[in-house]
Design an enzyme around this catalytic site. Structure first.
Site, mmCIF file in Angstrom:
data_model
loop_
_atom_site.group_PDB
_atom_site.id
_atom_site.type_symbol
_atom_site.label_atom_id
_atom_site.label_comp_id
_atom_site.label_asym_id
_atom_site.label_seq_id
_atom_site.Cartn_x
_atom_site.Cartn_y
_atom_site.Cartn_z
ATOM 1 N N GLY A 78 -1.149 -7.315 -12.404
ATOM 2 C CA GLY A 78 -0.418 -8.473 -11.883
ATOM 3 C C GLY A 78 -1.267 -9.734 -11.824
ATOM 4 N N ARG A 142 0.373 -4.305 -18.153
ATOM 5 C CA ARG A 142 0.073 -3.159 -17.293
ATOM 6 C C ARG A 142 -0.275 -1.895 -18.088
ATOM 7 N NH1 ARG A 142 0.367 -4.038 -12.088
ATOM 8 N NH2 ARG A 142 1.680 -5.704 -11.254
ATOM 9 N N ASP A 173 -6.768 0.480 -10.340
ATOM 10 C CA ASP A 173 -6.572 1.345 -11.511
ATOM 11 C C ASP A 173 -7.370 0.854 -12.714
ATOM 12 O OD1 ASP A 173 -4.968 3.157 -10.360
ATOM 13 O OD2 ASP A 173 -3.077 2.375 -11.153
ATOM 14 N N LYS A 199 -9.624 -8.060 -8.831
ATOM 15 C CA LYS A 199 -8.477 -8.965 -8.849
ATOM 16 C C LYS A 199 -7.273 -8.303 -8.217
ATOM 17 C CE LYS A 199 -5.380 -7.932 -10.870
ATOM 18 N NZ LYS A 199 -4.204 -7.359 -11.511
ATOM 19 N N THR A 200 -6.541 -8.927 -7.368
ATOM 20 C CA THR A 200 -5.187 -8.570 -6.948
ATOM 21 C C THR A 200 -4.829 -9.344 -5.676
ATOM 22 O OG1 THR A 200 -3.630 -6.893 -6.145
ATOM 23 C CG2 THR A 200 -5.939 -6.409 -5.731
ATOM 24 N N ASP A 202 -2.905 -8.288 -3.609
ATOM 25 C CA ASP A 202 -2.667 -7.278 -2.567
ATOM 26 C C ASP A 202 -3.888 -7.052 -1.681
ATOM 27 O OD1 ASP A 202 -0.310 -7.086 -3.902
ATOM 28 O OD2 ASP A 202 -0.496 -4.970 -4.443
ATOM 29 N N LYS A 239 20.457 -19.995 14.785
ATOM 30 C CA LYS A 239 21.611 -19.109 14.532
ATOM 31 C C LYS A 239 21.311 -17.947 13.595
ATOM 32 C CE LYS A 239 23.486 -22.152 10.954
ATOM 33 N NZ LYS A 239 24.600 -22.869 10.430
ATOM 34 N N MET A 247 5.397 -9.453 -0.808
ATOM 35 C CA MET A 247 4.785 -8.605 -1.835
ATOM 36 C C MET A 247 3.561 -7.888 -1.288
ATOM 37 S SD MET A 247 4.286 -9.926 -5.691
ATOM 38 C CE MET A 247 5.670 -9.612 -6.782
ATOM 39 N N TYR A 422 6.643 -13.570 -6.211
ATOM 40 C CA TYR A 422 6.309 -14.302 -7.439
ATOM 41 C C TYR A 422 6.009 -15.773 -7.151
ATOM 42 C CZ TYR A 422 7.910 -9.940 -9.279
ATOM 43 O OH TYR A 422 8.004 -8.592 -9.525
ATOM 44 N N ARG A 425 2.028 -15.863 -6.742
ATOM 45 C CA ARG A 425 1.047 -15.173 -7.595
ATOM 46 C C ARG A 425 0.377 -16.067 -8.624
ATOM 47 N NH1 ARG A 425 2.739 -9.459 -9.935
ATOM 48 N NH2 ARG A 425 3.879 -10.828 -11.332
#
Ligand code: FBP
Length: 546
Positions: A78, A142, A173, A199-200, A202, A239, A247, A422, A425
């Site tokens: 990603g 990926r 991974d 990298k990520t 997350d 309201k 993500m 998205y 990212r």
């Protein structure tokens, strides 16, 4: 080019002296052989006996080369803000060590290596892409490089380009696969060395020398801006309950950081739900309690953050997902041949274990459909496409309905749902990410120039100013652990989940009951790229809390 990009290109990324003056630095070994978990060393006879490396300023063994370096690079997985600065740092680093050094990017992700889609990087390209978001310079993908055949093809392509080193910019991974590729290349006599870069968005690739991965800071700041805007809207209109899914494939780091930055009424943290064994019903009851208490105080509005990975951490949902993966994998062709979703559901219901069939039947129809239809390239549920926020909302609305009919709830419940992923990212990297990614690229250049292989480029001390950061090479093998995957033991870099005993979670835990009852929303504001240091040089809150 927009006015913003023209101005932003002028920003000069910062980092420690050891990296900014790479031609006067050295890669030095600071420990003997790094520890590996039992069973790992045997898989890596060539690379298991490597130690931690430090890139130090003013060493004796300087990195300057008499011959140019040839280095390849790829983005894997990603997108994350800062990718172009990793390439920028790498390019600048190898050129500093020899002005004729060459950097070749492979386009479209790892499959671009196998197809030999090479793109030579030029100074003009780097000038255009410096400090920009996205991975569009090379693109990404990926495709996983795991088999001996893939490795052999990589070796052939690397030899064709006469590469001294290859840099994999990827997550857990991709870096696991980089460790195996490094071992393979050394074993088969290839001269190409492998270096990984964390990298990520997350932020689940953490370790003693990697406090976070690049991209996390920028992505969360975008989400925090949007959450804060939504919170202001909630507070103004009074309201709606806003359900905002964020993500983060598995770990809840993004949700926790966004919560610390914006102070919503509720932020669910998947790791806590799993620790406490919370069922979906119990989670919904917890949400209802807050809604009922706020209603009693005249507040029929609020903001609720939901991490994308939540359903995999809820016991009955994770069993259902595992059972569905199993049954669908075993009967894929037949299920696809059935006409219509209802026929597929009926077929599956007959094959799922009883508990999972009951869980499935209790889910809203749209969620059932998403669980079956939206599968990733490996046939597993694609979590980013499961609308968990809508699932929670439906279950909560019906629970509140029951409470109302029993006389336990007297408020009004209207809602809006959002998914933020998205949007963040590919944002232009914050100063933090621009500096960090550039420094990681320079670290990779140093490791490549000194002929290291199977190392992760690491930059540590991120809560201090960039000139005080330290650069390291961490043996990838030391980050591996044995995990059971698809019925087999596999050496992998484990995803780092939220530490429920760590300072960031404890800080959130201490504050959250006040946030649930009050309107303590913190207006995070947009990322600042120009202006005073306390606005432009921020560091993720979860890294700074003690
Ligand atoms: P990486 O771990 O590969 O960096 O990807 C992270 C991520 O952004 C997750 O947060 C999200 O679940 C996933 O990618 C979405 O993937 P896709 O781009 O394939 O929709």
């Amino acid at each position: 080019m927009s006015e913003f990009l023209i101005a932003r290109r002028q920003y000069e990324p910062r980092g420690p002296l050891s990296l900014m003056e790479l031609d006067a630095s050295a890669v030095t070994s600071v420990t003997g052989v790094a520890d590996t978990e039992s069973g790992i060393a045997e898989l890596f006879p060539k690379t298991a006996r490597q130690g931690l490396l430090k890139i130090a300023a003013g060493g004796t063994n300087d990195l300057t080369r008499t011959t140019p370096l040839r280095v390849g690079a790829v983005f894997s997985g990603g997108q994350a803000p800062g990718g172009h600065n990793v390439v920028g740092g790498l390019f600048e680093g190898i050129r500093k060590l020899h002005p004729d050094s060459t950097l070749i990017g492979f386009t479209g992700g790892p499959s671009g290596i196998l197809k030999n889609l090479a793109l030579p990087v030029t100074q003009e390209l780097m000038d255009a892409y410096r400090n920009t978001g996205g991975f569009d310079l090379f693109g990404t993908g990926r495709r996983k490089l795991e088999s001996k055949e893939d490795f052999a093809t990589c070796a052939r392509i690397f030899a064709q380009h006469d590469l001294d080193a290859f840099v994999v910019v990827g997550g857990d991974d991709s870096n696991t696969n980089a460790a195996f590729l490094a071992e393979y290349l050394l074993d088969t006599g290839s001269k190409t060395r492998i270096v990984g870069v964390p990298k990520t968005i997350d932020s689940d690739l953490r370790g003693p020398f990697t406090e976070t991965s690049f991209g996390f800071d920028t992505a969360v700041r975008v989400y925090a801006e949007l959450i804060a805007n939504i919170a202001k809207d909630a507070l103004s209109g009074k309201k709606y309950y806003h359900f905002i899914r964020l993500m983060g494939r598995s770990a809840s780091h993004i949700t926790l950081e966004a919560a610390l930055q914006t102070r919503p009424n509720i932020a669910l943290i998947s790791e806590e739900m799993a620790r406490d064994g919370k069922t979906m019903r119990q989670i919904v009851e917890g949400l209802a309690q807050v809604v009922v208490e706020r209603a009693a105080a005249g507040k029929n509005y609020g903001v609720i953050l939901v991490p994308e990975g939540l359903i995999e951490f809820i016991p009955e949902m994770s069993s259902l997902i595992a059972d569905l993966n199993e049954v669908i994998a075993g009967h894929k062709d037949y299920i696809e041949s059935l006409r219509g979703f209802t026929a597929q559901i009926e077929y599956l219901a007959g094959r799922l274990p009883r508990e999972s069939a009951a869980t499935m039947a209790g889910l809203p129809i749209d969620i059932q459909r998403q669980l079956i239809m939206d599968r990733d390239s490996h046939g597993n549920v694609a979590l980013s496409r499961i609308e968990t926020e809508k699932l929670l909302l439906e279950l909560l609305a019906s629970h509140l309905g029951e409470m109302k009919s029993e006389g336990h709830y007297h408020g009004k419940f209207s809602s809006q749902t959002h998914f933020l992923g998205y949007e963040g990212r590919c944002a232009a990297p914050t100063n933090f990410d621009a500096n960090y990614a550039w420094s990681l690229g320079l670290t990779a250049a140093a490791l490549a120039a000194s002929g290291q292989t199977g190392y992760l480029a690491a930059v540590h001390g991120l809560t201090t100013p960039p000139d005080q950061w330290q650069a390291w090479g961490v043996p990838l093998v030391s980050m591996l652990t044995m995990e059971r995957r698809k019925g087999k033991d596999k050496a992998v870099i484990r995803k780092t989940l939220v530490d429920l005993n760590g300072p960031a979670f404890r800080c959130f835990e201490d504050a959250r009951s006040a946030w649930a009852a009050g309107d303590d929303y913190r207006f995070a504001g947009p990322i600042q790229y120009f202006g005073p240091a306390d606005l432009v040089d921020r560091v993720p809150v979860s890294l700074t809390v003690q």
